[in-house]
Enzyme design. Sequence first.
Site, short mmCIF file in Angstrom:
data_model
loop_
_atom_site.label_atom_id
_atom_site.label_comp_id
_atom_site.label_asym_id
_atom_site.label_seq_id
_atom_site.Cartn_x
_atom_site.Cartn_y
_atom_site.Cartn_z
N ASP A 110 -10.01 3.54 -3.72
CA ASP A 110 -10.74 2.35 -3.24
C ASP A 110 -12.15 2.21 -3.81
O ASP A 110 -12.89 3.19 -3.94
CB ASP A 110 -10.86 2.40 -1.72
CG ASP A 110 -9.55 2.08 -1.03
OD1 ASP A 110 -8.51 2.06 -1.72
OD2 ASP A 110 -9.57 1.84 0.19
N ASP A 156 0.82 -1.22 0.00
CA ASP A 156 0.00 0.00 0.00
C ASP A 156 0.86 1.27 0.00
O ASP A 156 2.09 1.20 -0.11
CB ASP A 156 -0.95 -0.07 1.22
CG ASP A 156 -2.32 0.53 0.92
OD1 ASP A 156 -2.40 1.46 0.12
OD2 ASP A 156 -3.31 0.07 1.54
N ALA A 204 1.03 8.75 -9.36
CA ALA A 204 2.41 8.80 -9.88
C ALA A 204 2.56 8.08 -11.22
O ALA A 204 3.58 7.44 -11.49
CB ALA A 204 3.38 8.20 -8.85
C1 GAL Z 1 -6.24 1.18 1.40
C2 GAL Z 1 -6.30 0.14 0.30
C3 GAL Z 1 -7.39 -0.82 0.66
C4 GAL Z 1 -7.08 -1.47 1.99
C5 GAL Z 1 -6.85 -0.41 3.06
C6 GAL Z 1 -6.33 -1.02 4.35
O1 GAL Z 1 -5.24 2.08 1.11
O2 GAL Z 1 -6.53 0.76 -0.93
O3 GAL Z 1 -7.56 -1.78 -0.35
O4 GAL Z 1 -5.94 -2.29 1.85
O5 GAL Z 1 -5.92 0.55 2.64
O6 GAL Z 1 -6.13 -0.06 5.33
#
Ligand code: GAL
Length: 444
Positions: free
Chosen positions: A242, A149, A224
């Site tokens: 998301d 992430d 990016a």
């Molecule tokens: C976001 C990610 C999600 C999930 C979440 C967990 O940044 O895009 O899919 O992994 O963090 O905190």
Amino acid sequence: MLFTLLALAALPGGNALLLRDNVGRLPALGWNSWNAYHCDVDESKIMAAANQVVKLGLKDVGYEYINIDDCWSVKSGRNRTTQEIIPDPIRFPSGISGTAKKIHALGLKIGIYSSAGTGTCAGYPASMDYEALDAATFANWGIDYLKYDNCFVPQEWNDQYSACVPELSGGPYPNGTCPNLANPAPEGYDWSESNSTKRYNIMRDALLAQNRTIQYAVCNWGLAGVNSWGNGTASSWRSTGDIEQNWGRTVEILNMNSFALNSVDFWGHNDADMLEVGNGELTDAECRSHFAFWAAMKSPLIVGTDLSVLKKSLVDVLKNKFLLAFNQDDVFGKPATPYKWGTNPDWTFNATNPAEYWSGKSKEGTLVLAFNSLSANATTEIKWSEVPELKGGDRWMVTDIWSGKSLGCVKGGINETVQSHDTVGYMIGEQCGKGYMRIKNRPQ
Ligand code: GAL
């Protein structure tokens, strides 16, 4: 045992990350804890999901990764002596390695989650500055997949320029212009030189140094310019922010991805985010469309629901053999793409009424999808003459991808009333024999 084989090979789509045993050549299929449980994750939920993947026959049709998302470790910090991330002893009493053994015993693979920053998005320890140690730890535990992430990035790692992100800027603009962007990159800037790429490449190299094949999934939300460098860094890269458990966000992501499919081919896939099939407000029709387009775009298909309560009709959607075959085709690597927008003029960037008519080539024939983005019933009109792969033929052998039934030889195309937000799909096989046409056309 041989070391994980890495090569950055020249492919039509650019330099791609190649892993041994064909890992990452096709989009990943699996399950992940986040969309179903968010931070409320533990071994029993992970094992319940893994067992359901086997029981429901999802494993038999190719789903293989069981991925633990955020919140699996001790939040307060690493082991003071070894500096390793510590699996939460309450949530994972047998450690992640214990869970991994159980997953492997089912013939499945296990994934884990970290971030290219100092914390995960939920604030747990993450891997920046510990890449080599964490990669070694993950390998040691038996991990097969890492989702990486983009949270808690220290200021000194900020990118030099801001990228134009369709999601935030309202669309792809002609000639790459991006109105109202503070600090835009100069024309021709190569985003693979950015700090973001460097952060993600450090973990790529750490994984590759392990005596284990670990599929690498970048999750930097399409920032990016990742579509231009993700292919050399990872097997897949998230192309947007998301997904949510509603249609508005699902169709918005479909729209954004429809403009970003050029870099998708074998070994490198846009990740349109994990599936919401079975979750929240999505109707059955919306789940069908969601799955059909994610499969057609060759996104990884990572189920994100509580499988113990998923109704049979939606399990069947996840197991649709035509869509899975298209997604996993080992001869044709390119995704399906829009051939006509429908409601809007072609190439319109629109979050509610994106491209509605799509086609793509596969071993079994041409997949054609038509989707109703409106909020009432509408007629979709598929004309063979408009489908690029079918140019030159007016009569084709057709199979309905949802019923699995052959419609026989169909002339001209198919018009159909489609309920709101639903998708009709056909696998177009051979052209009907010329002999057949002559007989049919013979004057009485
Ligand atoms: C976001 C990610 C999600 C999930 C979440 C967990 O940044 O895009 O899919 O992994 O963090 O905190």
